[in-house]
Design an enzyme around this catalytic site. Sequence first.
Site: not given
Length: 397
Positions: A166, A213
Amino acid sequence: MSRVLRSLRGSQPVARFQRCCGLFPAAEEGPADTERARAGGNGLCARRCAPQVSVAPGAPLGTGAGSAALLARDCAQKYVVKNYFYYYLFRFSAALGEEVFYITFLPFTYWNIDHSVSRRMIVIWSVVMYIGQVSKDLLKWPRPLSPPVVKLERRTDAEYGMPSTHAMAATAISFSFLSATTNHYKFPFELGLTGALLFSTLVCLSRLYTGMHTVLDVLGGALISAVLLVLVCPAWDSIDRVLLTSPLCPLLSLAVPLLLCYKYPKLDSYSPTRADTTTILGAGAGATVGFWLNNQYVAAASTGDGFRPGFPLLSGPMLVVVLARFLVGIGIILVTRQLAKSLVLGALRYCYKFPMGDLEARRRLEVEVPYKFVTYSSVGFSATVIVPLLHQVLGLI
């Protein structure tokens, strides 16, 4: 330095960021607090499908930790939202990093803004995503642990964490758009830089907020994209010219990505990364073939040497045309995807003799790669060749 890196790779900084933004596990709230969050106006107690523990992809699911992982994946994690603004901001920002967004946004730029800008973003997006997905499965770094982290997504938890794709995609798309439009249009550079920084920062922070993350994953992803852009941007005009004029372009644009998909790193258990990578490379390959065909047989494409005084202002009638192009294009893409999906899957079922509902068979290399690649290369080709031709027929150009 190693101490700092270990800290950035840990789960605690992610959990602290979530708490600062008003996201808590329901277990951290007392019974009275949880009820108050449900009934009062100070928060939202909700159930979402997110695993409560983090187990590295490929770990056996049998007894002990594996059984806990399986049980966690079958139930939902409770969490309390005490700040609606951050919750909706980062959930929306996370959606801006999904493949679905780019598969709609990138064609939109091709149909309505500038072909050369779109070409640059599509090629860089494909390369960046391939590097990111392969790096994940080579490094095999786990995602943040839950607890202490609240995880708001479920599907991507089956993948490894480092680097954040991302963050890579958001950085690559926003700054490649900025560099391409700076060379084409006259506008305040500070405004464009602010927009690129805001877009990439929101997407990066959303990966911490959703618990998917670590800080190091996000920083690593953004840094990889930044280095790639620094290397590619000075040579982009030459690369673009080769992609548009070389007679080998169509063959190599299909053969190289397909080979990379077949040679994707093998894992001990199934992960959606190979399927996602094949989808992205297929769409990029089909679009690149379309760029070449358009330049050869429809109209010579601009390679970025021109300069325009500014972005065209959108009047009422122009806005209607832009919307019509987009809706027609998305409609054709959806039809193409469904048709290609049905034909390719039917042919593969005939060749390999598996039933329609056999998910395991569809995950096999010899089925998944051609199925995804042909389907999405058809989508990319349709977006860059069929849709513009239909726009011309309908008088939208």
